[in-house]
Design a protein around this motif. Structure first.
Motif, PDB file in Angstrom:
ATOM      1  N   ASN A   1      51.157  50.272  34.191  1.00  0.00           N
ATOM      2  CA  ASN A   1      52.103  48.954  33.197  1.00  0.00           C
ATOM      3  C   ASN A   1      51.380  47.666  32.819  1.00  0.00           C
ATOM      4  N   SER A   2      50.572  48.098  31.425  1.00  0.00           N
ATOM      5  CA  SER A   2      49.521  46.676  30.990  1.00  0.00           C
ATOM      6  C   SER A   2      50.444  45.655  31.162  1.00  0.00           C
ATOM      7  N   THR A   3      51.824  45.250  29.925  1.00  0.00           N
ATOM      8  CA  THR A   3      51.711  44.595  29.623  1.00  0.00           C
ATOM      9  C   THR A   3      52.550  44.197  30.882  1.00  0.00           C
ATOM     10  N   VAL A   4      52.749  44.105  32.420  1.00  0.00           N
ATOM     11  CA  VAL A   4      53.136  43.245  33.393  1.00  0.00           C
ATOM     12  C   VAL A   4      51.731  42.322  34.065  1.00  0.00           C
ATOM     13  N   ALA A   5      50.555  43.638  34.320  1.00  0.00           N
ATOM     14  CA  ALA A   5      49.657  43.519  34.771  1.00  0.00           C
ATOM     15  C   ALA A   5      49.081  42.746  33.409  1.00  0.00           C
ATOM     16  N   LEU A   6      48.780  42.332  32.345  1.00  0.00           N
ATOM     17  CA  LEU A   6      48.067  41.601  31.903  1.00  0.00           C
ATOM     18  C   LEU A   6      49.111  39.843  31.567  1.00  0.00           C
ATOM     19  N   GLN A   7      50.122  40.356  31.962  1.00  0.00           N
ATOM     20  CA  GLN A   7      51.075  38.696  32.020  1.00  0.00           C
ATOM     21  C   GLN A   7      50.722  37.723  33.368  1.00  0.00           C
TER      22      GLN A   7
ATOM     23  N   GLN B   1      46.723  40.420  23.163  1.00  0.00           N
ATOM     24  CA  GLN B   1      46.902  39.783  21.673  1.00  0.00           C
ATOM     25  C   GLN B   1      46.213  41.525  20.498  1.00  0.00           C
ATOM     26  N   ARG B   2      45.800  42.477  21.658  1.00  0.00           N
ATOM     27  CA  ARG B   2      44.898  43.629  20.761  1.00  0.00           C
ATOM     28  C   ARG B   2      45.803  44.229  20.696  1.00  0.00           C
ATOM     29  N   ALA B   3      46.013  45.115  19.647  1.00  0.00           N
ATOM     30  CA  ALA B   3      47.528  46.012  19.031  1.00  0.00           C
ATOM     31  C   ALA B   3      46.343  47.057  19.646  1.00  0.00           C
ATOM     32  N   ASP B   4      45.431  47.518  20.052  1.00  0.00           N
ATOM     33  CA  ASP B   4      44.478  48.923  20.725  1.00  0.00           C
ATOM     34  C   ASP B   4      45.188  49.007  21.790  1.00  0.00           C
ATOM     35  N   ILE B   5      45.498  48.217  22.405  1.00  0.00           N
ATOM     36  CA  ILE B   5      45.877  47.911  24.048  1.00  0.00           C
ATOM     37  C   ILE B   5      47.117  49.071  24.358  1.00  0.00           C
ATOM     38  N   GLN B   6      48.169  48.895  23.972  1.00  0.00           N
ATOM     39  CA  GLN B   6      48.821  49.855  24.024  1.00  0.00           C
ATOM     40  C   GLN B   6      49.034  51.674  23.659  1.00  0.00           C
TER      41      GLN B   6
ATOM     42  N   GLY C   1      37.614  57.569  32.471  1.00  0.00           N
ATOM     43  CA  GLY C   1      36.480  57.492  33.111  1.00  0.00           C
ATOM     44  C   GLY C   1      36.068  57.080  32.736  1.00  0.00           C
ATOM     45  N   VAL C   2      36.070  55.749  31.660  1.00  0.00           N
ATOM     46  CA  VAL C   2      34.835  55.307  30.650  1.00  0.00           C
ATOM     47  C   VAL C   2      35.426  54.241  30.807  1.00  0.00           C
ATOM     48  N   ALA C   3      34.685  52.971  30.516  1.00  0.00           N
ATOM     49  CA  ALA C   3      35.202  51.237  30.446  1.00  0.00           C
ATOM     50  C   ALA C   3      34.944  50.973  29.353  1.00  0.00           C
ATOM     51  N   VAL C   4      36.007  50.641  28.812  1.00  0.00           N
ATOM     52  CA  VAL C   4      36.104  51.067  26.909  1.00  0.00           C
ATOM     53  C   VAL C   4      36.470  49.559  26.890  1.00  0.00           C
ATOM     54  N   LEU C   5      36.768  48.829  27.164  1.00  0.00           N
ATOM     55  CA  LEU C   5      36.992  46.875  26.494  1.00  0.00           C
ATOM     56  C   LEU C   5      37.340  46.468  27.925  1.00  0.00           C
ATOM     57  N   SER C   6      36.624  45.687  27.732  1.00  0.00           N
ATOM     58  CA  SER C   6      36.805  44.328  28.879  1.00  0.00           C
ATOM     59  C   SER C   6      36.976  42.670  28.100  1.00  0.00           C
ATOM     60  N   GLY C   7      37.465  42.395  29.294  1.00  0.00           N
ATOM     61  CA  GLY C   7      37.832  40.403  28.720  1.00  0.00           C
ATOM     62  C   GLY C   7      38.910  39.986  29.517  1.00  0.00           C
ATOM     63  N   ASP C   8      39.338  38.663  28.822  1.00  0.00           N
ATOM     64  CA  ASP C   8      40.018  37.587  29.344  1.00  0.00           C
ATOM     65  C   ASP C   8      41.460  38.314  29.168  1.00  0.00           C
ATOM     66  N   ALA C   9      42.414  38.276  30.052  1.00  0.00           N
ATOM     67  CA  ALA C   9      43.831  39.114  30.096  1.00  0.00           C
ATOM     68  C   ALA C   9      44.472  38.501  28.105  1.00  0.00           C
ATOM     69  N   GLU C  10      44.267  37.275  28.704  1.00  0.00           N
ATOM     70  CA  GLU C  10      45.024  36.251  27.316  1.00  0.00           C
ATOM     71  C   GLU C  10      44.465  37.102  25.995  1.00  0.00           C
ATOM     72  N   ALA C  11      43.017  37.252  25.633  1.00  0.00           N
ATOM     73  CA  ALA C  11      43.171  37.957  25.059  1.00  0.00           C
ATOM     74  C   ALA C  11      43.186  39.053  24.143  1.00  0.00           C
ATOM     75  N   LEU C  12      43.508  40.321  25.201  1.00  0.00           N
ATOM     76  CA  LEU C  12      44.020  41.969  25.456  1.00  0.00           C
ATOM     77  C   LEU C  12      45.111  41.353  24.761  1.00  0.00           C
TER      78      LEU C  12
END
Length: 256
Positions: A205-211, A235-240, A222-233
């Motif tokens: 549940n990325s919506t809850v977790a990033l909140q 805003q990313r359209a590709d998270i979903q 099995g690969v870490a493809v993105l990492s950063g501040d939750a607030e910035a993530l």
């Protein structure tokens, strides 16, 4: 920069010595932060958390490369029981409770691992009931007769009885009503803000977790493809797209 409380360094993991599950995963959890580990089902979140707690051998898995360090301790060379005593405590996926024990008996088992005195256990029990008031009213009820939300609160409360410095949670929202999920995450954030409890939480549940998270890492196959501040993530359209596993990982890797 201070030394991270938890450092995962280029970890690779496999099951039965042949089924690769993690491919060079790296992330850090700083003291006093909430770090979300996101990804679709099968992305490697649970494997990562079990590697952190040195629980993979129990499932015929192993870390085959890299290392994981918690507060200066190599977790691969430290037993799960000793990690709990050091303050690394995991709540496994699936609301694991002792179904034939009462809620209160379940909670008290969390104090056994650190050999707490009776007065300390009583103090921690009162604290858990303050965090999750519903459990106080159900304290004499068998855990197996409780609702899914109450069982999840019991599992988290039992972990809190161990007085963790890093609480590791695997899919705490799974199968729960939105209001219950919000209540659990609100209480976790309060513990983080008021007591400095560090939290690593794996979530679909990325919506809850990033909140609620401060920072986040996204896994795909099995690969870490993105990492950063939750607030910035957020805003990313590709998270979903990552969340639903729609195969956009290759583009993300090229943009890192």
């Amino acid at each position: 920069m201070t030394t991270p409380l938890l450092r995962i360094e280029a970890v690779e993991a496999a099951y039965q010595r042949s089924i690769a599950a993690l491919h060079g995963v790296s992330l850090e959890v700083r003291a006093g932060e909430i770090h979300a580990l996101l990804g679709a089902n099968g992305a490697g979140k649970s494997t990562t958390l079990k590697a952190v707690s040195n629980l993979l051998p129990a499932e015929r898995g192993q870390v085959t490369a890299g290392r994981i360090v918690f507060d200066g301790h190599d977790t691969g060379r430290t037993s799960p029981a000793d990690l709990v005593r050091l303050g690394l405590v995991q709540v496994l996926e699936g609301r694991h409770c002792f179904r034939t024990l009462t809620v209160e008996e379940n909670l008290l088992t969390g104090a056994l691992g650190r050999s707490a005195r009776r007065s300390e256990a009583a103090e921690d029990l009162a604290k858990v009931y303050a965090i999750f008031p519903k459990l106080k009213g159900r304290r004499k009820t068998l855990a197996g007769l409780c609702s899914g939300g109450e069982q999840q609160m019991t599992a988290i409360g039992r972990a809190l009885m161990s007085r963790p410095r890093l609480l590791v949670l695997d899919e705490p929202s799974m199968g729960l009503a939105p209001l219950v999920v919000r209540d659990i995450f609100e209480q976790l954030r309060r513990l983080n803000r008021e007591e400095g409890l560090s939290i690593l939480v794996a979530e679909q549940n990325s919506t809850v977790a990033l909140q609620y998270a401060d920072r986040a890492t996204v896994l795909d196959a099995g690969v870490a493809v993105l990492s950063g501040d939750a607030e910035a993530l957020r805003q990313r359209a590709d998270i979903q797209s990552f969340y639903f596993g729609e195969g956009v990982a290759a583009g993300a890797r090229s943009n890192r």
